[in-house]
Design a protein around this motif. Structure first.
Motif, PDB file in Angstrom:
ATOM      1  N   ALA A 240     -10.897  24.696 -44.251  1.00  0.00           N
ATOM      2  CA  ALA A 240     -10.095  23.569 -44.724  1.00  0.00           C
ATOM      3  C   ALA A 240      -8.797  24.064 -45.353  1.00  0.00           C
ATOM      4  CB  ALA A 240     -10.903  22.755 -45.743  1.00  0.00           C
ATOM      5  N   GLU A 241      -8.862  25.229 -46.014  1.00  0.00           N
ATOM      6  CA  GLU A 241      -7.666  25.781 -46.643  1.00  0.00           C
ATOM      7  C   GLU A 241      -6.598  26.142 -45.604  1.00  0.00           C
ATOM      8  OE1 GLU A 241     -11.127  27.017 -49.380  1.00  0.00           O
ATOM      9  OE2 GLU A 241     -10.784  26.673 -47.246  1.00  0.00           O
ATOM     10  N   THR A 242      -7.042  26.585 -44.435  1.00  0.00           N
ATOM     11  CA  THR A 242      -6.103  26.933 -43.367  1.00  0.00           C
ATOM     12  C   THR A 242      -5.439  25.681 -42.810  1.00  0.00           C
ATOM     13  OG1 THR A 242      -7.379  28.909 -42.793  1.00  0.00           O
ATOM     14  CG2 THR A 242      -5.873  28.044 -41.120  1.00  0.00           C
ATOM     15  N   LEU A 243      -6.228  24.653 -42.565  1.00  0.00           N
ATOM     16  CA  LEU A 243      -5.672  23.410 -42.046  1.00  0.00           C
ATOM     17  C   LEU A 243      -4.707  22.778 -43.051  1.00  0.00           C
ATOM     18  CD1 LEU A 243      -8.886  21.894 -40.423  1.00  0.00           C
ATOM     19  CD2 LEU A 243      -6.960  22.968 -39.255  1.00  0.00           C
ATOM     20  N   ALA A 244      -4.967  22.997 -44.333  1.00  0.00           N
ATOM     21  CA  ALA A 244      -4.095  22.433 -45.361  1.00  0.00           C
ATOM     22  C   ALA A 244      -2.689  23.008 -45.291  1.00  0.00           C
ATOM     23  CB  ALA A 244      -4.688  22.678 -46.744  1.00  0.00           C
ATOM     24  N   VAL A 245      -2.555  24.226 -44.756  1.00  0.00           N
ATOM     25  CA  VAL A 245      -1.237  24.851 -44.650  1.00  0.00           C
ATOM     26  C   VAL A 245      -0.330  24.044 -43.722  1.00  0.00           C
ATOM     27  CG1 VAL A 245       0.025  26.950 -44.003  1.00  0.00           C
ATOM     28  CG2 VAL A 245      -2.182  27.125 -45.157  1.00  0.00           C
ATOM     29  N   LEU A 246      -0.900  23.392 -42.724  1.00  0.00           N
ATOM     30  CA  LEU A 246      -0.103  22.571 -41.816  1.00  0.00           C
ATOM     31  C   LEU A 246       0.639  21.478 -42.579  1.00  0.00           C
ATOM     32  CD1 LEU A 246      -2.729  22.211 -38.948  1.00  0.00           C
ATOM     33  CD2 LEU A 246      -0.595  23.513 -38.833  1.00  0.00           C
TER      34      LEU A 246
END
Length: 267
Positions: free
Chosen positions: A98-104
């Motif tokens: 989820a933390e990676t997707l939040a970067v978008l």
């Protein structure tokens, strides 16, 4: 006279964040000078301008991790020619943190830019899971590479189907499979040039750049993740371990490539 980078270094507080035990990897402290970092930044800008000037459809594949956020920032804050000539995309494998997707969302908010997402073919994913189980990739290197092929390589092929060049955030320091990484190479599988603009950057230089320019970063880095891939295939790294030790940690360090950069492995 050289100027110390004391004001923009990755400070000790970041390296000892309460978000993680002190035994985990932490962002390195940059001990160079402002002048040295600025020279590195100018060289990067020249590299990106050169790529944009040579190719009409250059693409940058971002993993949304630290190195790739340096390149994302350099592209989106670069010249008009660089911003127009290099399209940024990512591979949304369906198993990202989820933390990676939040970067978008952070990139869209910070730069006003939407990173294009390429996802795997759902039928291929379903067939793999039906045959091997959701986490069958733990059972063998071949099954892991099959999963990577479905979730990463095939979407990358689609993303680059009309590209005449592409670039990555790979660095020589990252792994034994990348020790001889060149700035420019031929992507033999796709027949187009492939660029690694950060090949000669150190980890400390990456973090100094990110801090200096207030670049959005993946929250997992503050939890001991220097290298970030799919959630079930990535773990935090202990202090002193290789930065990619947390990627496919159950495998030999000599096989830790997913197929996106298969030519890094010497056969």
């Amino acid at each position: 006279m050289s100027t110390a980078l004391s004001d923009i270094s990755v400070v000790e507080e970041a390296a000892t964040s309460t978000l993680r035990p002190p035994t985990l990897w932490s962002m390195p402290l940059y001990t160079g000078t402002v002048e040295a970092l600025e020279a590195k930044e100018r060289a990067l800008a020249e590299r990106l301008a050169g790529i944009a000037g040579r190719f009409f459809r250059a693409r940058f594949a971002t993993s949304l991790a630290a190195e790739d956020m340096v390149l994302t920032d350099a592209i989106l804050r670069g010249s008009d020619a660089v911003r127009a000539g290099v399209r940024v995309f990512t591979l949304n494998t369906g198993r990202l943190h989820a933390e990676t997707l939040a970067v978008l969302d952070q990139v869209e908010s910070h730069y006003g830019y939407t990173i294009e997402q390429f996802t795997p073919d759902q039928e291929a994913v379903d067939n793999y899971v039906k045959k091997n189980g959701l986490n069958g990739f733990y059972d063998s290197v071949d099954l892991r590479k099959d999963c990577c092929g479905i979730r990463k390589v095939e979407p990358l092929n689609r993303a680059l189907s009309h590209a005449d060049a592409w670039m990555t955030g790979q660095r020589r320091e990252q792994a034994v499979t990348r020790a001889e990484l060149p700035f420019e190479e031929l992507d033999e599988a796709r027949g187009i040039p492939k660029f690694n603009p950060l090949a000669d950057w150190t980890e400390a230089e990456v973090w100094a750049y990110l801090v200096r320019h207030n670049v959005p970063v993946n929250a997992l880095h503050a939890k001991g993740y220097p290298s970030i891939g799919c959630e079930p295939c990535t773990r935090a790294v202990k202090a002193g371990e290789d930065v990619r030790a947390g990627r496919w940690w159950w495998e030999s360090k000599d096989s830790k490539e997913c197929g996106l950069h298969e030519q890094n492995i010497k056969h």
